[in-house]
Structures are given as structure tokens and as C-alpha cells.
Design a protein around this motif. Structure first.
Motif, PDB file in Angstrom:
ATOM      1  N   TYR A   1       0.821  -1.205   0.000  1.00 56.77           N
ATOM      2  CA  TYR A   1       0.000   0.000   0.000  1.00 56.77           C
ATOM      3  C   TYR A   1       0.859   1.260   0.000  1.00 56.77           C
ATOM      4  N   THR A   2       2.074   1.178   0.553  1.00 57.79           N
ATOM      5  CA  THR A   2       3.012   2.296   0.465  1.00 57.79           C
ATOM      6  C   THR A   2       3.324   2.602  -1.003  1.00 57.79           C
ATOM      7  N   VAL A   3       3.621   1.552  -1.764  1.00 57.45           N
ATOM      8  CA  VAL A   3       3.966   1.714  -3.178  1.00 57.45           C
ATOM      9  C   VAL A   3       2.796   2.292  -3.965  1.00 57.45           C
ATOM     10  N   ILE A   4       1.581   1.934  -3.564  1.00 59.85           N
ATOM     11  CA  ILE A   4       0.389   2.425  -4.254  1.00 59.85           C
ATOM     12  C   ILE A   4      -0.044   3.791  -3.728  1.00 59.85           C
ATOM     13  N   ALA A   5      -0.090   3.934  -2.384  1.00 58.43           N
ATOM     14  CA  ALA A   5      -0.746   5.100  -1.783  1.00 58.43           C
ATOM     15  C   ALA A   5       0.110   6.358  -1.793  1.00 58.43           C
ATOM     16  N   VAL A   6       1.423   6.237  -1.585  1.00 58.53           N
ATOM     17  CA  VAL A   6       2.258   7.440  -1.541  1.00 58.53           C
ATOM     18  C   VAL A   6       2.261   8.156  -2.897  1.00 58.53           C
ATOM     19  N   PRO A   7       2.507   7.446  -4.015  1.00 58.97           N
ATOM     20  CA  PRO A   7       2.390   8.150  -5.309  1.00 58.97           C
ATOM     21  C   PRO A   7       0.975   8.657  -5.568  1.00 58.97           C
ATOM     22  N   ALA A   8      -0.043   7.924  -5.094  1.00 56.97           N
ATOM     23  CA  ALA A   8      -1.422   8.376  -5.284  1.00 56.97           C
ATOM     24  C   ALA A   8      -1.661   9.690  -4.557  1.00 56.97           C
ATOM     25  N   LEU A   9      -1.131   9.818  -3.335  1.00 51.44           N
ATOM     26  CA  LEU A   9      -1.288  11.062  -2.575  1.00 51.44           C
ATOM     27  C   LEU A   9      -0.518  12.204  -3.235  1.00 51.44           C
ATOM     28  N   VAL A  10       0.690  11.913  -3.731  1.00 54.14           N
ATOM     29  CA  VAL A  10       1.466  12.941  -4.443  1.00 54.14           C
ATOM     30  C   VAL A  10       0.747  13.346  -5.731  1.00 54.14           C
ATOM     31  N   PHE A  11       0.180  12.379  -6.431  1.00 55.07           N
ATOM     32  CA  PHE A  11      -0.577  12.653  -7.655  1.00 55.07           C
ATOM     33  C   PHE A  11      -1.762  13.572  -7.355  1.00 55.07           C
ATOM     34  N   ALA A  12      -2.397  13.367  -6.181  1.00 52.93           N
ATOM     35  CA  ALA A  12      -3.594  14.126  -5.845  1.00 52.93           C
ATOM     36  C   ALA A  12      -3.289  15.474  -5.211  1.00 52.93           C
ATOM     37  N   THR A  13      -2.255  15.534  -4.355  1.00 49.07           N
ATOM     38  CA  THR A  13      -2.031  16.749  -3.559  1.00 49.07           C
ATOM     39  C   THR A  13      -0.693  17.421  -3.810  1.00 49.07           C
ATOM     40  N   GLY A  14       0.242  16.731  -4.454  1.00 48.09           N
ATOM     41  CA  GLY A  14       1.554  17.317  -4.696  1.00 48.09           C
ATOM     42  C   GLY A  14       2.496  17.143  -3.529  1.00 48.09           C
ATOM     43  N   ALA A  15       3.180  18.203  -3.149  1.00 51.14           N
ATOM     44  CA  ALA A  15       4.265  18.133  -2.169  1.00 51.14           C
ATOM     45  C   ALA A  15       3.820  17.580  -0.824  1.00 51.14           C
ATOM     46  N   PHE A  16       2.550  17.777  -0.469  1.00 49.85           N
ATOM     47  CA  PHE A  16       2.087  17.293   0.830  1.00 49.85           C
ATOM     48  C   PHE A  16       2.259  15.781   0.966  1.00 49.85           C
ATOM     49  N   GLY A  17       2.186  15.065  -0.148  1.00 53.21           N
ATOM     50  CA  GLY A  17       2.336  13.615  -0.118  1.00 53.21           C
ATOM     51  C   GLY A  17       3.716  13.159   0.311  1.00 53.21           C
ATOM     52  N   PHE A  18       4.686  14.085   0.279  1.00 51.22           N
ATOM     53  CA  PHE A  18       6.044  13.729   0.675  1.00 51.22           C
ATOM     54  C   PHE A  18       6.238  13.744   2.197  1.00 51.22           C
ATOM     55  N   PHE A  19       5.159  13.929   2.978  1.00 47.17           N
ATOM     56  CA  PHE A  19       5.297  13.891   4.434  1.00 47.17           C
ATOM     57  C   PHE A  19       5.859  12.558   4.902  1.00 47.17           C
ATOM     58  N   ALA A  20       5.698  11.510   4.077  1.00 41.68           N
ATOM     59  CA  ALA A  20       6.193  10.190   4.448  1.00 41.68           C
ATOM     60  C   ALA A  20       7.716  10.168   4.566  1.00 41.68           C
ATOM     61  N   LEU A  21       8.410  11.088   3.897  1.00 44.74           N
ATOM     62  CA  LEU A  21       9.876  11.094   3.986  1.00 44.74           C
ATOM     63  C   LEU A  21      10.376  11.579   5.345  1.00 44.74           C
TER      64      LEU A  21
END
Length: 493
Positions: free
Chosen positions: A66-86
Motif C-alpha cells: 500500500y506504500t507503493v500504491i498510496a504514496v504516489p497516489a497522494l502525491v498525484f492528488a495533492t503534490g508536495a504534501f504527499g512527501f510527508f512520508a519522507l
């Protein structure tokens, strides 16, 4: 994402899935002890995993399908905010270095298998033990369901219709986990992580070439967010607090989950854990590269009805069938490893802190292990039923709640390592306040992870889990102070 059955991709997918299935059953004979009929052996692999096995196992159950699926999905939807996982993963590993060796030593010295065992031993409170155990099981169930979502995304991209392949895959997982215990995901994690690394490095090297370079990727993503009127490749000022608190709260919660603690307790020693805390940031680099796939989805011009399809759509659109099949197999296998460890962690909790504590206090180690094995099957079946019969959003909402819930076990599990001031009554009251207060707050926010304050330009958001944890700590401290104030002073002799 619409697609027909891709035969070359399907052949490659089936080959690698069959490979790890065989490995799962063979794992029962890998470093085989005299018997697997003991939670130390079945549920913790004999507490003998060295640095490299632990590195792959912790990486395998921390960085999931789900990390592989969800993190790019969040970046695709919201942009930089999806990088909070780093920053989340950057924060978590110093915490692991400082805290987890202490937890491991206490667990090893006392034969503890679960977080609830540690709490029971530290505070001698059945009620607090039950609260920690119940929270662990409830928070883990939707996490397993999310792995199914990741696997389903890969299978649907292959053009496989219906739920039957998903059911077959998880039945196979259930049987080899029952047979081999933690040794199965530990062995499969080697294959899973190598495949994921190959997929990601190929993707970040070749996709930009096909899309005109990274400059074109970022320009396309920036244009897409501006056209949509939300998101962006840089954080907006109103997102700063949300980004920081979500990263911090996620880091504090990450190693409270039963599956991550199970991998820690299975390590061969405290130094093994410290070495892993230094080596695991390599996965953070990988995660950052995975996140970039979200921007590449915009550059590729993907039009999706479900953001979770961005990674499968990229591979299906830009790569030949055989490599797409390899990528989808990697994602599916990335679901098997954490799902197996999660079910083992939850079943360890049930067998030790429910069954033995309340149903059969005189259970032998063999009986305890048998209960755990059966529970591991039921947990997987439960997660499968959630995915088949309930909306996907239900699992997503539960997972967001799960992260907030598991964070409420932090004071009971961690604070006792450094102070003896807090008492069981206070920690139990704090847990209840954080659990219930956080749930009510999440419900009022329509199960979004952030709670907003202020209006207009002064508006900002904070991760609801941290707000619940703050309430937890305040209540625990207040009740502890009251309990200690009412205790009679020691009599002088």
C-alpha cells in the motif's frame, strides 16, 4: 483504469508469485527448531534474526504494497504534501535506535512476545494490558485490508477480473503463514525487497526519459495542480503545520503497531536493532523515488477515476508487458510480507493477552501456539471479507483511525522505560481519553487525519492523532497525580 488481459504480464506475474509461494512453505524448514509449537518459534522466529534478515523483514513490513500504491497516489492528488512520508521515516529511525533496544532486552529477559506483555509486566495491570492488546488487534485489521487493496490494484491492472484471484492469493498466504510462522515472510522479504528496488530504479531512470526529463515531469505536475486549483509541487503556508505534525505523529505511531514490534522482538540482539536503525534509512531514499511516480503520472497525461491506479497505469502504459508483470508481481508480493507479519502480530496478541489471560490461563506453549495459528487464519479472512463486501473507503477510514488509536499506546509502552512516576490507573485513563476523544474528533472531521483551526490566511491544521495523544498525556498525568496524592505516605520506622 481499463485494461484487457495482458498475457506476457500475467505469465511473469504468475511465475514470481508461484516462486514466493514455494518459498513460503519451504520456510518451515529454514533454520528449523525442534518444534514450531511455541510462540517464540512460530511467532518470533526463535528471536534469532540477524542484521540482514531483520533489515529485510522490518523493511518488508514497514514499507508495504500500500506504500507503493498510496504514496504516489497522494502525491498525484495533492503534490508536495504527499512527501510527508519522507520526514516521517527520517524521524522514526533515531527513535528506533534509542527505544527499541530497551524494549527488546526487557522482552527477551522476561519471555515477552507482545507489547501488552511488556505493559502487564511493567504495571501489573490486566486492564491496561487488555487495552493495549485490543488496540493492537483493532488497529492492525484495516492495515491488512490495505495490503489487499494494493494487491487488487496490481491484479486489476493485469486485466484479471473478479475477486477470485485475490481470494486464492490470500488463501495461499494464510496456509503458508500457518505452516511456517514468521520465517515465511522473513524469507520472502528478500525477494520482495530486491524486486521493489529493481522496479523503482528502472522506473525513475526510464520513465523520465520517455516523458522528456525531470524538468518536464515537474513542469507538467505544476501545470496540472494549477489547472486543478489545489495542490502544488511546493507546500502552501497553510500546510506547514499539517505536514510537520502528520510526519511526527506517524513516526511515533509507526513502531507501536504489532507487526513492527514483532519484527523487532524477532531480532537476535539489541545491536542488531541499532544497526538496522542506521541501515533502514536506505528505504527512505527508495520511498522518495517511489513518491516521484505521482508527478510522473501527470507528465504521462494519465486520466484516472481512482488515484490508487497511478502506479499500475504508469507501468502498463510505458513499459512492455513482461516488465509490467514483474512490477505488478513485486507489488503483490509486497502485500504478502506485511500482511503475514501483521496477522502474526495480531494473533500473538490474541493468544497471549486474550486467550491465555482470560480463557485458558493454564494453556501450554503448544496450545498457545495453536490458538495463534488459528487466529492468524481468521484475521486474514476478516480482512478479505472487508475488502470484498464493504466499500474501499471503509478500510481507508478505519486505517486512519487505526493510526490514531495505536498512537494512544505510546505512553504505556514507552514512558515506562524512562520514568516510574506514571501509574496504571493514570495510563488507562489517558488511553481511554485519547482513544475516545480522538475517535470523536476524527468523526467530526469526516474521518480526515487533520483538524483545522482558524479562518482565512491564518488557518492551519494539526494531525488529529497528536491532539489525541496530548489529551492522553494530560489525563494520564492528572490521574497519576491524584492517585499518588491519595496514597498513604510511607510509615517511618
Amino acid at each position: 483504469m481499463t485494461s484487457g488481459l495482458d498475457i506476457p504480464a500475467l505469465v511473469v506475474f504468475v511465475f514470481f508469485f508461484a516462486l514466493v509461494t514455494v518459498m513460503g512453505f519451504v520456510a518451515a524448514h529454514w533454520r528449523r527448531p525442534r518444534t514450531l509449537a511455541h510462540l517464540d518459534e512460530w511467532g518470533l522466529g526463535g528471536r534469532q534474526f540477524g542484521t540482514w534478515i531483520t533489515w529485510f523483514l522490518v523493511g518488508g513490513d514497514f514499507y508495504t504494497a500500500y506504500t507503493v500504491i498510496a504514496v504516489p497516489a497522494l502525491v498525484f492528488a495533492t503534490g508536495a504534501f504527499g512527501f510527508f512520508a519522507l520526514p516521517y521515516t527520517i524521524i522514526v529511525f533515531p527513535f528506533v535506535f534509542a527505544v527499541m533496544p530497551l524494549l527488546w532486552k526487557i522482552a527477551k529477559d522476561n519471555g515477552y512476545v507482545t507489547a501488552a506483555d511488556l505493559v502487564r509486566g511493567r504495571y501489573n495491570s490486566r486492564a491496561l494490558e487488555l487495552a493495549v492488546a485490543a488496540t493492537g488487534v483493532v488497529a492492525t485489521m484495516p492495515y491488512i485490508a490495505l495490503q489487499l487493496i494494493g494487491m487488487a490494484a496490481a491484479m486489476h491492472a493485469l486485466g484479471i477480473p473478479g475477486e477470485a484471484p485475490l481470494i486464492i492469493a490470500f488463501l495461499i498466504l494464510a496456509f503458508y503463514t500457518y505452516s511456517s510462522g514468521l520465517r515465511a515472510p522473513a524469507l520472502i522479504a528478500f525477494v520482495k525487497d530486491i524486486m521493489i528496488y529493481i522496479v523503482v530504479f528502472v522506473a525513475i531512470a526510464f520513465i523520465p526519459i520517455k516523458l522528456g526529463g525531470y524538468e518536464a515531469v515537474f513542469a507538467a505536475a505544476d501545470a496540472a495542480f494549477k489547472a486543478k486549483g489545489s495542490g502544488g509541487i511546493l507546500l502552501a503556508p497553510t500546510q506547514y503545520a499539517a505536514y510537520a505534525t502528520l510526519a511526527l505523529g506517524s513516526a511515533l505511531a509507526g513502531f507501536m503497531y504489532p507487526h513492527t514490534l514483532t519484527a523487532i522482538f524477532a531480532s537476535s540482539g539489541a545491536n542488531t536493532i541499532r544497526k538496522n536503525a542506521m541501515l533502514l534509512p536506505a528505504y527512505t531514499i527508495l520511498l522518495g523515488l517511489i513518491a516521484l511516480l505521482g508527478y510522473m503520472g501527470h507528465a504521462a497525461g494519465l486520466k484516472l477515476t481512482n488515484n490508487n491506479d497511478v502506479v499500475p497505469a504508469l507501468f502498463k502504459t510505458l513499459f512492455p508487458g513482461w516488465f509490467a508483470g514483474f512490477a505488478f508481481a513485486a507489488i503483490a508480493i509486497a502485500a504478502l510480507v506485511p500482511a503475514a507479519v501483521m496477522s502474526i502480530g495480531a494473533s500473538n496478541l490474541f493468544a497471549r493477552n486474550f486467550w491465555k489471560a482470560y480463557v485458558d490461563p493454564n494453556a501450554t506453549p503448544q496450545a498457545e501456539a495453536k490458538v495463534a495459528k488459528i487466529t492468524s487464519l481468521l484475521v486474514k479472512v476478516g480482512a478479505l471479507l472487508v475488502i470484498i463486501f464493504l466499500p474501499t473507503q471503509f478500510a481507508l477510514d478505519l486505517q486512519l483511525l487505526g493510526g490514531m488509536w495505536i498512537l494512544q499506546t505510546f505512553p504505556a509502552l514507552v514512558f515506562g522505560l524512562f520514568t516510574s512516576w506514571l501509574v496504571a490507573e493514570g495510563l488507562l485513563a489517558g488511553w481511554a481519553a485519547g482513544f475516545l476523544g480522538g475517535t470523536i474528533l476524527a468523526w467530526s472531521d469526516d474521518f480526515k487525519p487533520l483538524h483545522w483551526f482558524g479562518t482565512g490566511a491564518d488557518r492551519f491544521a494539526i494531525y488529529s492523532g497528536l491532539l489525541a495523544l496530548a489529551l492522553n498525556i494530560v489525563v494520564a498525568s492528572a490521574v497519576t497525580a491524584l492517585v499518588r496524592a491519595r496514597r498513604p505516605a510511607p510509615t517511618e520506622i
